[in-house]
Motif scaffolding. Sequence first.
Motif, PDB file in Angstrom:
ATOM      1  N   SER A  23      -2.907  -1.419   8.987  1.00  0.00           N
ATOM      2  CA  SER A  23      -3.038  -2.710   8.313  1.00  0.00           C
ATOM      3  C   SER A  23      -1.832  -3.245   9.070  1.00  0.00           C
ATOM      4  O   SER A  23      -0.886  -3.871   8.807  1.00  0.00           O
ATOM      5  CB  SER A  23      -2.138  -2.936   6.878  1.00  0.00           C
ATOM      6  N   VAL A  59      -7.557   0.460  -1.808  1.00  0.00           N
ATOM      7  CA  VAL A  59      -7.047   1.100  -1.205  1.00  0.00           C
ATOM      8  C   VAL A  59      -6.913   2.700  -1.191  1.00  0.00           C
ATOM      9  O   VAL A  59      -7.456   3.817  -0.809  1.00  0.00           O
ATOM     10  CB  VAL A  59      -5.648   0.899  -0.302  1.00  0.00           C
ATOM     11  N   ALA A  70      -3.663  -2.932  -2.841  1.00  0.00           N
ATOM     12  CA  ALA A  70      -3.295  -1.672  -3.161  1.00  0.00           C
ATOM     13  C   ALA A  70      -3.853  -0.762  -3.706  1.00  0.00           C
ATOM     14  O   ALA A  70      -4.456   0.650  -2.789  1.00  0.00           O
ATOM     15  CB  ALA A  70      -2.136  -1.999  -3.253  1.00  0.00           C
ATOM     16  N   ILE A 100       0.495  -1.361   0.041  1.00  0.00           N
ATOM     17  CA  ILE A 100       0.049   0.418   0.254  1.00  0.00           C
ATOM     18  C   ILE A 100       0.717   1.080   0.419  1.00  0.00           C
ATOM     19  O   ILE A 100       0.832   2.641  -0.691  1.00  0.00           O
ATOM     20  CB  ILE A 100      -0.935   0.084   1.093  1.00  0.00           C
TER      21      ILE A 100
END
Lengths: 125, 424, 505
Positions: C218, C370, C367, C29
């Motif tokens: 996370s 997000v 990712a 991410i």
Amino acid sequence: MVKEKTKLICIDCPVGCEINVTYDGETVLEVDGNKCKKGINYAETEIVDPKRMIVTTVRVVKGLHTLVPVRSTEAIPKNKIFKVLDKLCKIELDAPVEIHQVVLSNAAGTGVDIIASRSLPAMME
Amino acid sequence: MIEKYCDVAVIGSGPAGLAAAIAAKKAGAQDVIIIERDTELGGILLQCIHNGFGIEIFEEDLTGPEYANRFIVQAKDAGVKDLLDTMVLDLTPRREIYAFNKRDGMIKLDTGAVVLTMGCRERPSGALAIPGYRPAGIYTAGTAQRLVNIEGYMPGERFVILGSGDIGMIMARRLTFEGAKVERMIEILPYISGLKRNYVQCLLDYDIPLQLKHTVIDIKGRDRVEAVVSAQVDENWKPIPGTEDTIPCDTLLLSVGLIPENELSKKAGVELDPLTGGPYVDDTMQTNVPGIFAAGNVVHVYDVVDWVTKAGFVAGQHSGKYAIQHKKESERKLRVIAGNNVHHVLPQFLDPQNLEKEPQELQLRVKWPVEDRVWVKVEVDGKLIKQQVEKYVRPSEMIKVILSPEVHKKAVGGRELLIKVEER
Amino acid sequence: MNKIKEKYKEVKGKYDVIIIGAGLVGSIIARWLSKYNLNILLIDKEPDVGTGTSKANTAIIHAGYDSPFGTLRGKLVVDGNRMFYQMCEELDVAYKTCGTYVVALTDEDIKTLEKLMENGRKKGVPGLEIISGEEMRHREPYINPDVKGALYAPTGGIGDPFMLTVAAAENAVMNGTKLLLETKALDFVVEPFSLHKKKVSGVVTNHGTFLADVTIASAGLYCDELMEKLDIKYDFYVRARKGEYYVFDKAKKLQVKTVLFPCPTPVTKGVLVTITIHGNMILGPTAKEIKDKEDTSVTPEGLEELYKGAKRLVPKLELTDVIRTFAGLRAGGFLHDFIIEAPPKYWGFINLAGIESPGMASSPAIAEYVVNLVQEQGLELKKKNNWNPIRKSRPDFSELSLEEQGWLIEKNPLYGRIVCRCETVTEGEIVAEIHAPVPAHTYDAIKRRTWLGTGRCQGSFDTPRVIEILSRELGIPPTDVIKESKGSYFLTRPTKEVPKGELND
């Protein structure tokens, strides 16, 4: 006369003979089980005054390594081992060290010297 | 890349390597080079600072470094060269060596003959499949030996030692000398696996308890070892429920056996005997790859260094001869087989022609101990050619059988030589 | 309110985005967000990245046929798999596209394969095929001779989850992300925002408070502890699920070449027989839910289960060449789906929970997902024009040609000294890792990056040397060198401190 019997393992060589010793006080009367003469000597000393070789290390300043291995020139009485170790902990040698250089003479009054068991050159920069 | 030629290259500078290099020189080889990955010659002997070395060869009681020094001096006097701090990456069946070091970079070495003397390594903890955590504080006895004797640091203060090998016992005393406490030595077998004299002078002398028929079943502690749990085992080596015992400690040392180090041998196509973990060798210590010889703990694990040295002499002498004469392999060889109560025997091949010229030595280890007189019998294709009595046999002590040239006639033309140990 | 003021007092920095947890997902991410004009902070409580689930798992790149259609997990794994290999190329991380097999041993199993294939096709998993038992025996000669057939997924493979974590974190750092290790999120800074929402405006850590417009949790196994701080609850709970493994010597003769799954059961995918990126055969994992999130102990029952399970696939298997056993933990969610969302009662907060298998294959898709959520939280994302997607790995000496090895030693003599014999790891490689953008400051951190100490001798030879190198490079005494976590010291003191002992006469 009080005969006593005991079993010992001879430590004089790697064979490790199991020997039976009959003794009276400090007099060894009979030894058997030994494969060679060394066994008899071992039994006699072990009953009267057990002795051991001493092997350890001593600090070295500015040597290739920080320690040099040392040994006693001959076996010393067992009950003096930790006294000798105590003394050796406080010793610091200067590099270079020569093989068989005396590190501690007459260690703890045993009459035995402690010597270096290798040469140690000075640290290379 | 630097390219060089030498008559004989010896890989590893422990007792076998030093002896091989000296013997190769004596046999007439001109250029003999020892390749050593450490910064000094001597191999593992340098960290074995205890005495007990050299009784057979020198009739003296030497420490490891002194023993190494005797041969280092001889090697230097004989004109043996060395490549220190140098790692061998590859060895080809054509005896080309690829190695490297900080000073020279990559080196290619063409050779007339090679002697493998890489020694052995310790069996690690992972292989034991001990349950529990994997915290810091688990070492092999040899690693602890290096830390204490060379680096000058203590790997812990309260120890449990698993396995009763010689290095483990020697370290028990060594650690006691440095002010640590050895809580216990644990051995799964019903007898110690090292030498008896080490049991006396390393454990008994310092009141270190030995538990036979026990093993470690759990390791406690997340960051660092906090305790190990021992348990008694049954005849199948399975832990017996209810016998668990938690021993608080900060370090677990492993002394659970040695394995010949043969990764390089395999690269060269050298065949290994599954019984020894080392190369198959003949009576000249030559492997199946012509011109590649092997000696010492790389072939099978010895208990006495003098025998390692002697094996090094044999390998070195024949490698020297090979390098200068390109001696042909003899055709007819006897296959040497391990029979009853023999774990393995060396050499695995015997040339009857060599036996005719001089006595040949067989070295064997038994599978289980017999504390009574036994027969050691040697047969060729079922016919007894020699027998000798041993007062006792133990797996920890290697047994030698010398075949004299007189038995040559009985051996010639044979296919298989069997050696066995029988109770009387 | 006083409490909030208290928290502001110690403010150590202000960022656009804070990511809590530098595991595989958190690091990827960070890398994805580093494409944009953002000031990013990535924190982890441990001395290294990826020390939770990322470091000890089966390392399979799932093709995505098994995760159910219609779930978030089921979608992200297929998308992620498509992006995965390019990501590995950019980050210079190894992978094997060997394909995966689900092995059917009974006729009943074949029906399961058909169901799996249908599920996969519906989701768009490419190339799925059920091959015959004969074909399977041909491809994997050691397979159970009773094999009836297998589901072959050509897009499946083997990855290197740990190095991927390091590489992604490094690439993020290269692109301006700040990484703080040994920094544990203890609490959040929460402020009033609107009638129905509060704003999460930062994180309180053991190293002070850091503020951010968007905070991303996370935290893997620890996501529930963070959720508790914000009183976020789902209809599921997070449990640590332990997986135990056997690792075999590389030199082993009996060796599989690909990834072999048994036919799945409702609870687990079962015990796999597979290889690692380094060529070791491994068996695993078991699947046991446990309470203690640090319990990475190996159990006799677990090992027994592995052996029995693996024997069904490869009956000739023997344990003689095992070099290591280990256990890893993954977050086992009860719903069996990923949770990736901005919880409605907060502004500026994104939560990731229950990222279990197939988390690695899904990671690039996670990712991207997000990134969209971050945008929805009001951050304007502008692509940097100097973003560099390429991260080069440092030289792996053992993989180089003799010529290249020679050049490397000439350039830096430290590459001329061997530290790990079994895996041929040099001092040069170790020093490079110690001073890398994501530094390796512990023994295990170096081990995970160089594979040192993983061979036959299992670190017996290299340990004293690595301690010496770490001590020298970090300027700390050898007694301060640690294996992994605080308190995992190797050495207690120098020798020669006066012994106190008594001799037994």
